[in-house]
Design an enzyme around this catalytic site. Structure first.
Site, short mmCIF file in Angstrom:
data_model
loop_
_atom_site.label_atom_id
_atom_site.label_comp_id
_atom_site.label_asym_id
_atom_site.label_seq_id
_atom_site.Cartn_x
_atom_site.Cartn_y
_atom_site.Cartn_z
N TYR A 222 -1.24 -0.43 10.95
CA TYR A 222 -1.30 -1.19 8.67
C TYR A 222 0.11 -0.27 8.29
O TYR A 222 0.63 -0.52 8.03
CB TYR A 222 -2.62 -0.57 8.55
CG TYR A 222 -3.13 -1.03 7.74
CD1 TYR A 222 -3.81 -2.05 7.44
CD2 TYR A 222 -3.15 0.17 6.21
CE1 TYR A 222 -3.52 -1.71 5.51
CE2 TYR A 222 -3.11 0.39 5.32
CZ TYR A 222 -3.36 -0.94 4.57
OH TYR A 222 -3.85 -1.05 3.10
N SER B 149 0.94 -1.03 0.28
CA SER B 149 0.43 -0.46 0.54
C SER B 149 0.95 1.06 -0.29
O SER B 149 1.90 0.82 -0.13
CB SER B 149 -0.86 0.23 1.22
OG SER B 149 -1.43 0.92 1.58
#
Length: 262
Positions: free
Chosen positions: A148, A135
């Protein structure tokens, strides 16, 4: 038919990016293997692709080994691994519980590590390809998402290590870093934005979170799958250890200059 005769093992294959990749690869000749923890979405993708469902936890070595036994019986060795499974790890460090941290590690990093380790014998034998889905959170830090952000950074490190260690054995590893993608998981995050800013729809929330992105919109899962399928294919034979952003230009924006924009 770039993937004719090849077998692609896809984690998180029931929804979003994983499902889009499965459909694209199957349309180009691949034998598609769909791994996930929920059978219902996997069945929907398998119906479209003729793929093999291997229900299980990609972070659990025994589950992955059992899945590979089914793959070998049906298709033979794995040629392509898409380490796509992931999940949340939201919250600031000061209040994040050990359980939330451990879950962020398991969902994002352990899934990629375990599946790569277990598939490597096949991939070495077949001179295959790994694509790790990270990501842009692996390149930058979003607010209050310590788990995350940390694990997506770690996924990039894992991809680099795989590229360094196994390139000489013919295994290419590349990392794809999407920005906002219109998936069910992202829709949940848009619900938070809708409530926070008293908006009227998820679409309005997507417009708000991409207002400073040069292309001004989120990606579709199919747009991300196009990039993944390219780097996984023989067309990208000289790409190894590459980090590709699929973010509409978000990562080129100079944040301190946003005040000059109307």
């Amino acid at each position: 038919m770039r993937f004719s005769g090849k077998t692609a093992f896809i984690t998180g294959g029931g929804t979003g990016i994983g499902a889009a990749v499965a459909r694209r690869m199957a349309s180009e000749g691949a034998n598609v293997v769909l791994m996930g923890r929920r059978r219902e979405p996997l069945e929907a993708v398998a119906k479209d692709t003729g793929g093999l469902i291997v229900e299980g936890d990609a972070a659990d070595a025994a589950s992955v080994r059992a899945a590979l036994e089914k793959v070998h019986d049906r298709f033979g060795p794995v040629d392509i691994l898409l380490a796509n499974a992931g999940g949340h790890g939201v919250g600031p460090t000061i209040s994040m519980s050990d359980e939330t941290w451990a879950l962020a590690t398991r969902l994002n990093l352990d899934t990629a590590f375990v599946t790569a380790r277990e598939c490597l014998p096949d991939l070495i034998a077949r001179k295959g390809s790994i694509v790790v889905v990270a990501s842009i959170a692996g390149l930058f830090a979003g607010p209050q998402a310590a788990g995350y952000v940390t694990m997506k950074h770690a996924c990039i490190g894992l991809g680099k290590s795989l590229a360094r260690d196994y390139g000489r054995q013919g295994v290419r590893t590349n990392i794809v870093c999407p920005g906002w993608v219109s998936t069910a998981m992202a829709d949940e995050q848009m619900g938070v934005i809708v409530a926070k800013h008293k908006l009227t729809s998820v679409d309005e929330a997507y417009r708000l979170v991409t207002k400073d992105v040069p292309l001004g919109r989120p990606a579709t899962p199919e747009e991300v799958s196009n990039v993944i399928c390219f780097v996984a294919s023989d067309e990208a034979a000289m790409m190894n250890g590459s980090i590709l952003t699929v973010d509409g230009g978000a990562c080129v924006v100079d944040l301190p200059t946003l005040a000059f924009v109307d």
